[in-house]
Design a protein around this motif. Structure first.
Motif, mmCIF file in Angstrom:
data_model
loop_
_atom_site.group_PDB
_atom_site.id
_atom_site.type_symbol
_atom_site.label_atom_id
_atom_site.label_comp_id
_atom_site.label_asym_id
_atom_site.label_seq_id
_atom_site.Cartn_x
_atom_site.Cartn_y
_atom_site.Cartn_z
ATOM 1 N N ASN A 255 0.845 -1.189 0.000
ATOM 2 C CA ASN A 255 0.000 0.000 0.000
ATOM 3 C C ASN A 255 0.883 1.243 0.000
ATOM 4 O O ASN A 255 1.693 1.419 -0.888
ATOM 5 C CB ASN A 255 -0.991 -0.023 1.160
ATOM 6 C CG ASN A 255 -1.907 -1.228 1.098
ATOM 7 O OD1 ASN A 255 -2.283 -1.655 0.014
ATOM 8 N ND2 ASN A 255 -2.243 -1.770 2.245
ATOM 9 N N SER A 256 0.794 2.092 1.019
ATOM 10 C CA SER A 256 1.620 3.308 1.044
ATOM 11 C C SER A 256 2.796 3.173 2.006
ATOM 12 O O SER A 256 3.437 4.150 2.342
ATOM 13 C CB SER A 256 0.764 4.517 1.423
ATOM 14 O OG SER A 256 0.256 4.339 2.733
ATOM 15 N N SER A 257 3.100 1.930 2.434
ATOM 16 C CA SER A 257 4.225 1.684 3.324
ATOM 17 C C SER A 257 5.344 0.988 2.550
ATOM 18 O O SER A 257 5.085 0.103 1.727
ATOM 19 C CB SER A 257 3.768 0.818 4.501
ATOM 20 O OG SER A 257 4.810 0.624 5.405
ATOM 21 N N PHE A 258 6.568 1.377 2.831
ATOM 22 C CA PHE A 258 7.725 0.838 2.129
ATOM 23 C C PHE A 258 8.757 0.407 3.155
ATOM 24 O O PHE A 258 8.920 1.051 4.191
ATOM 25 C CB PHE A 258 8.319 1.908 1.201
ATOM 26 C CG PHE A 258 7.328 2.412 0.195
ATOM 27 C CD1 PHE A 258 7.233 1.821 -1.053
ATOM 28 C CD2 PHE A 258 6.470 3.446 0.513
ATOM 29 C CE1 PHE A 258 6.302 2.267 -1.975
ATOM 30 C CE2 PHE A 258 5.534 3.899 -0.404
ATOM 31 C CZ PHE A 258 5.453 3.303 -1.644
ATOM 32 N N SER A 259 9.447 -0.696 2.867
ATOM 33 C CA SER A 259 10.457 -1.168 3.812
ATOM 34 C C SER A 259 11.760 -1.475 3.103
ATOM 35 O O SER A 259 11.779 -1.843 1.927
ATOM 36 C CB SER A 259 9.969 -2.404 4.577
ATOM 37 O OG SER A 259 9.854 -3.509 3.709
ATOM 38 N N ASN A 260 12.830 -1.322 3.849
ATOM 39 C CA ASN A 260 14.166 -1.674 3.386
ATOM 40 C C ASN A 260 14.727 -2.671 4.386
ATOM 41 O O ASN A 260 14.979 -2.328 5.531
ATOM 42 C CB ASN A 260 15.065 -0.439 3.305
ATOM 43 C CG ASN A 260 16.471 -0.776 2.832
ATOM 44 O OD1 ASN A 260 16.875 -1.932 2.775
ATOM 45 N ND2 ASN A 260 17.224 0.251 2.510
ATOM 46 N N GLU A 261 14.864 -3.934 3.962
ATOM 47 C CA GLU A 261 15.515 -4.946 4.785
ATOM 48 C C GLU A 261 16.997 -4.880 4.443
ATOM 49 O O GLU A 261 17.420 -5.352 3.395
ATOM 50 C CB GLU A 261 14.975 -6.338 4.480
ATOM 51 C CG GLU A 261 13.534 -6.530 4.860
ATOM 52 C CD GLU A 261 13.039 -7.915 4.510
ATOM 53 O OE1 GLU A 261 13.788 -8.902 4.667
ATOM 54 O OE2 GLU A 261 11.887 -8.006 4.056
ATOM 55 N N LEU A 262 17.764 -4.280 5.326
ATOM 56 C CA LEU A 262 19.180 -4.043 5.078
ATOM 57 C C LEU A 262 19.993 -5.052 5.885
ATOM 58 O O LEU A 262 20.088 -4.969 7.104
ATOM 59 C CB LEU A 262 19.544 -2.607 5.462
ATOM 60 C CG LEU A 262 20.915 -2.092 5.076
ATOM 61 C CD1 LEU A 262 21.208 -2.277 3.591
ATOM 62 C CD2 LEU A 262 21.036 -0.624 5.443
ATOM 63 N N LYS A 263 20.536 -6.039 5.178
ATOM 64 C CA LYS A 263 21.323 -7.095 5.816
ATOM 65 C C LYS A 263 22.786 -6.677 5.835
ATOM 66 O O LYS A 263 23.331 -6.231 4.825
ATOM 67 C CB LYS A 263 21.173 -8.412 5.061
ATOM 68 C CG LYS A 263 21.935 -9.546 5.702
ATOM 69 C CD LYS A 263 21.707 -10.866 4.970
ATOM 70 C CE LYS A 263 22.463 -11.982 5.671
ATOM 71 N NZ LYS A 263 22.288 -13.260 4.991
#
Length: 139
Positions: free
Chosen positions: A46-54
């Motif tokens: 939707n209007s949420s964004f994530s960055n999974e930074l390993k």
């Protein structure tokens, strides 16, 4: 069209530690060779964004023996401020979100290595985008 006089209209909603693995040998050498790399998985819902930074941090002795291995993943949550978007979200997530998250990563590395009984590892300012080897973009 982006207005360079305005803010990007994107909110940093939080950061969380989602995974972690740490190992060190009992007797640590004084000098360490540090190998640091990152990978990112960018997602949207939707209007949420994530960055999974390993983050992978490996320390080697002068004899190239692995003496410390530290892997962890932080997830940064971002959202578009309704009606104020002034930057392409894909571009923001690829270039700006890792830079926003990096101070948390730097502090985590310093804190955990210090608590492990070794000299804390202090990362200098770095270009995290240049070190990000893998980007999986689901935006």
């Amino acid at each position: 069209m982006m207005d360079k006089d305005k803010q990007p209209g994107i909110s940093f909603d939080g950061i969380l530690l989602s995974k972690e693995s740490f190992y060190r040998v009992p007797s640590m050498p004084d000098k360490l060779k540090i190998d640091l790399n990152f990978s990112m998985v960018l997602n949207s819902l939707n209007s949420s964004f994530s960055n999974e930074l390993k983050t992978n941090l490996i320390c080697l002795s002068n004899e190239n023996e692995e003496v410390l291995k530290f892997e962890f993943t932080f997830v940064g949550i971002f959202s578009v401020v309704d009606g104020e978007e002034n930057m392409d979200i894909k571009n923001f997530m690829e270039h700006n979100s890792p830079a926003i998250m990096f101070p948390y990563i730097r502090e985590h590395i310093t804190s955990v290595t210090q608590k492990s009984g070794i000299n804390p590892i202090l990362l200098p300012p770095i270009n995290i985008i240049a070190l990000t080897k893998n980007v999986e973009n689901n935006i």
